[in-house]
Design a protein around this motif. Structure first.
Motif, PDB file in Angstrom:
ATOM      1  N   GLU A  84      60.189  41.958  32.809  1.00  0.00           N
ATOM      2  CA  GLU A  84      60.629  42.457  31.506  1.00  0.00           C
ATOM      3  C   GLU A  84      61.577  41.462  30.834  1.00  0.00           C
ATOM      4  OE1 GLU A  84      62.231  46.246  32.655  1.00  0.00           O
ATOM      5  OE2 GLU A  84      60.310  47.258  32.434  1.00  0.00           O
ATOM      6  N   ALA A  85      62.485  40.888  31.627  1.00  0.00           N
ATOM      7  CA  ALA A  85      63.423  39.913  31.076  1.00  0.00           C
ATOM      8  C   ALA A  85      62.688  38.664  30.589  1.00  0.00           C
ATOM      9  CB  ALA A  85      64.468  39.540  32.126  1.00  0.00           C
ATOM     10  N   ARG A  86      61.707  38.201  31.379  1.00  0.00           N
ATOM     11  CA  ARG A  86      60.932  37.028  30.959  1.00  0.00           C
ATOM     12  C   ARG A  86      60.146  37.317  29.682  1.00  0.00           C
ATOM     13  NH1 ARG A  86      59.942  36.443  36.594  1.00  0.00           N
ATOM     14  NH2 ARG A  86      57.900  37.428  36.364  1.00  0.00           N
ATOM     15  N   ARG A 109      49.792  33.338  20.360  1.00  0.00           N
ATOM     16  CA  ARG A 109      50.963  33.643  21.195  1.00  0.00           C
ATOM     17  C   ARG A 109      51.376  35.114  21.070  1.00  0.00           C
ATOM     18  NH1 ARG A 109      55.211  28.608  21.258  1.00  0.00           N
ATOM     19  NH2 ARG A 109      53.737  26.992  21.882  1.00  0.00           N
ATOM     20  N   GLN A 110      51.250  35.659  19.891  1.00  0.00           N
ATOM     21  CA  GLN A 110      51.579  37.074  19.713  1.00  0.00           C
ATOM     22  C   GLN A 110      50.615  37.962  20.494  1.00  0.00           C
ATOM     23  OE1 GLN A 110      51.577  37.377  15.424  1.00  0.00           O
ATOM     24  NE2 GLN A 110      53.810  37.102  15.296  1.00  0.00           N
ATOM     25  N   ARG A 111      49.334  37.604  20.477  1.00  0.00           N
ATOM     26  CA  ARG A 111      48.343  38.361  21.247  1.00  0.00           C
ATOM     27  C   ARG A 111      48.624  38.261  22.746  1.00  0.00           C
ATOM     28  NH1 ARG A 111      45.175  36.196  17.258  1.00  0.00           N
ATOM     29  NH2 ARG A 111      44.428  34.492  18.574  1.00  0.00           N
ATOM     30  N   GLU A 112      48.996  37.057  23.208  1.00  0.00           N
ATOM     31  CA  GLU A 112      49.336  36.877  24.622  1.00  0.00           C
ATOM     32  C   GLU A 112      50.528  37.749  25.009  1.00  0.00           C
ATOM     33  OE1 GLU A 112      50.051  32.708  25.188  1.00  0.00           O
ATOM     34  OE2 GLU A 112      47.917  32.191  25.159  1.00  0.00           O
ATOM     35  N   LEU A 113      51.559  37.756  24.153  1.00  0.00           N
ATOM     36  CA  LEU A 113      52.732  38.587  24.435  1.00  0.00           C
ATOM     37  C   LEU A 113      52.372  40.074  24.433  1.00  0.00           C
ATOM     38  CD1 LEU A 113      55.617  36.835  22.482  1.00  0.00           C
ATOM     39  CD2 LEU A 113      55.308  36.981  24.951  1.00  0.00           C
ATOM     40  N   LEU A 114      51.527  40.465  23.514  1.00  0.00           N
ATOM     41  CA  LEU A 114      51.101  41.855  23.444  1.00  0.00           C
ATOM     42  C   LEU A 114      50.351  42.243  24.715  1.00  0.00           C
ATOM     43  CD1 LEU A 114      51.011  44.416  21.742  1.00  0.00           C
ATOM     44  CD2 LEU A 114      48.897  43.572  20.724  1.00  0.00           C
ATOM     45  N   ASP A 117      52.772  42.549  27.518  1.00  0.00           N
ATOM     46  CA  ASP A 117      53.531  43.794  27.372  1.00  0.00           C
ATOM     47  C   ASP A 117      52.710  44.983  27.850  1.00  0.00           C
ATOM     48  OD1 ASP A 117      55.859  45.257  26.463  1.00  0.00           O
ATOM     49  OD2 ASP A 117      54.591  45.971  24.807  1.00  0.00           O
ATOM     50  N   ARG A 118      51.428  45.028  27.528  1.00  0.00           N
ATOM     51  CA  ARG A 118      50.563  46.116  27.993  1.00  0.00           C
ATOM     52  C   ARG A 118      50.459  46.120  29.516  1.00  0.00           C
ATOM     53  NH1 ARG A 118      46.064  44.782  23.693  1.00  0.00           N
ATOM     54  NH2 ARG A 118      46.890  45.909  21.912  1.00  0.00           N
ATOM     55  N   ASN A 119      50.259  44.924  30.094  1.00  0.00           N
ATOM     56  CA  ASN A 119      50.172  44.830  31.558  1.00  0.00           C
ATOM     57  C   ASN A 119      51.470  45.289  32.216  1.00  0.00           C
ATOM     58  OD1 ASN A 119      47.529  43.908  31.640  1.00  0.00           O
ATOM     59  ND2 ASN A 119      48.121  41.750  31.580  1.00  0.00           N
ATOM     60  N   LEU A 120      52.578  44.896  31.632  1.00  0.00           N
ATOM     61  CA  LEU A 120      53.877  45.286  32.184  1.00  0.00           C
ATOM     62  C   LEU A 120      54.082  46.799  32.066  1.00  0.00           C
ATOM     63  CD1 LEU A 120      56.430  44.273  33.510  1.00  0.00           C
ATOM     64  CD2 LEU A 120      57.386  43.886  31.241  1.00  0.00           C
ATOM     65  N   ALA A 121      53.684  47.375  30.940  1.00  0.00           N
ATOM     66  CA  ALA A 121      53.794  48.828  30.764  1.00  0.00           C
ATOM     67  C   ALA A 121      52.917  49.564  31.782  1.00  0.00           C
ATOM     68  CB  ALA A 121      53.410  49.217  29.345  1.00  0.00           C
ATOM     69  N   ARG A 122      51.733  49.035  32.043  1.00  0.00           N
ATOM     70  CA  ARG A 122      50.843  49.628  33.048  1.00  0.00           C
ATOM     71  C   ARG A 122      51.475  49.556  34.433  1.00  0.00           C
ATOM     72  NH1 ARG A 122      47.919  47.125  36.434  1.00  0.00           N
ATOM     73  NH2 ARG A 122      47.900  45.183  35.255  1.00  0.00           N
ATOM     74  N   LYS A 123      52.043  48.394  34.778  1.00  0.00           N
ATOM     75  CA  LYS A 123      52.709  48.235  36.076  1.00  0.00           C
ATOM     76  C   LYS A 123      53.898  49.182  36.194  1.00  0.00           C
ATOM     77  CE  LYS A 123      51.486  43.386  36.839  1.00  0.00           C
ATOM     78  NZ  LYS A 123      52.014  42.002  36.941  1.00  0.00           N
ATOM     79  N   ARG A 124      54.642  49.357  35.122  1.00  0.00           N
ATOM     80  CA  ARG A 124      55.801  50.253  35.133  1.00  0.00           C
ATOM     81  C   ARG A 124      55.345  51.702  35.348  1.00  0.00           C
ATOM     82  NH1 ARG A 124      60.873  50.155  36.433  1.00  0.00           N
ATOM     83  NH2 ARG A 124      61.297  48.300  35.227  1.00  0.00           N
ATOM     84  N   ARG A 125      54.245  52.099  34.673  1.00  0.00           N
ATOM     85  CA  ARG A 125      53.704  53.455  34.862  1.00  0.00           C
ATOM     86  C   ARG A 125      53.254  53.660  36.306  1.00  0.00           C
ATOM     87  NH1 ARG A 125      51.253  52.577  30.095  1.00  0.00           N
ATOM     88  NH2 ARG A 125      49.292  52.040  31.082  1.00  0.00           N
ATOM     89  N   GLU A 126      52.548  52.665  36.848  1.00  0.00           N
ATOM     90  CA  GLU A 126      52.094  52.760  38.232  1.00  0.00           C
ATOM     91  C   GLU A 126      53.280  52.862  39.187  1.00  0.00           C
ATOM     92  OE1 GLU A 126      49.666  49.289  38.794  1.00  0.00           O
ATOM     93  OE2 GLU A 126      47.965  50.138  37.693  1.00  0.00           O
TER      94      GLU A 126
END
Length: 191
Positions: A84-86, A109-114, A117-126
């Protein structure tokens, strides 16, 4: 940030379940009380109360479970925090340099960040789902141990009724400390 506190999960469900349990236990208590004459009630009825939340927080097995879950999930929690910090740092960096980038590069770059962010949100939910499942598993084991301790106290001290959820309880009937002490001396069952 205390994600390992066991009482933070299912607050609404617990409140509904507690209200239902209070209604049922009060009904049972009223039935028990109505079956005996008034003079016998005052002299012979022995009632106890156990605060389940205190048992789930203060007992030795509860503290052991909390430490076990912390050890089991702290590495993943730390990794997610670092990711999240990265991601925040990368978003801030993109915000700084975006005006100097060509439109196509900025969009990429915006698409990559998006996507990150989705992958990180999925990992956080899991992570949250896995943690909640483990808390529930461990809590079920602790509740089972507490039930055995309460049943033993019930038999040894010849209680007529032990309630686990109530609206108001006087200190004379609160046997929570006895249950916590019994759980501390019996320890977790061998696996």
């Amino acid at each position: 940030m205390n994600t390992f506190h066991l009482t933070a999960f299912s607050a609404n469900r617990r409140e509904i379940a507690c209200r239902a349990a209070v209604i049922v236990t009060c009904t049972v208590a009223a039935c028990v009380l109505s079956l005996s004459p008034l003079s016998a009630r005052a002299q012979d009825l022995k009632i106890g109360y156990v605060d389940r939340e205190r048992v789930r927080v203060e007992s030795l097995p509860a503290k052991t479970i909390e430490a076990k879950l912390h050890a089991e999930f702290s590495k993943r929690e730390t990794e997610l925090g670092e990711q999240e910090a990265r991601l925040r740092a990368a978003a801030e960096e993109l915000d700084k340099i975006a005006p100097t980038l060509p439109e196509s590069e900025r969009g990429r770059r915006q698409r990559e960040l998006l996507e990150q962010d989705r992958n990180l949100a999925r990992k956080r939910r899991e992570f949250n789902e896995d943690f909640a499942q483990r808390v529930n598993e461990e809590r079920a084991g602790l509740d089972s141990q507490a039930y055995i301790a309460i049943r033993r106290i019930f038999r040894e001290e010849k209680y007529d009724l032990i309630l686990q959820d109530a609206l108001l309880v006087g200190p004379k009937v609160d046997i929570t400390n006895q249950v916590i002490k019994a759980l501390g001396t019996t320890g977790p069952p061998a696996k």
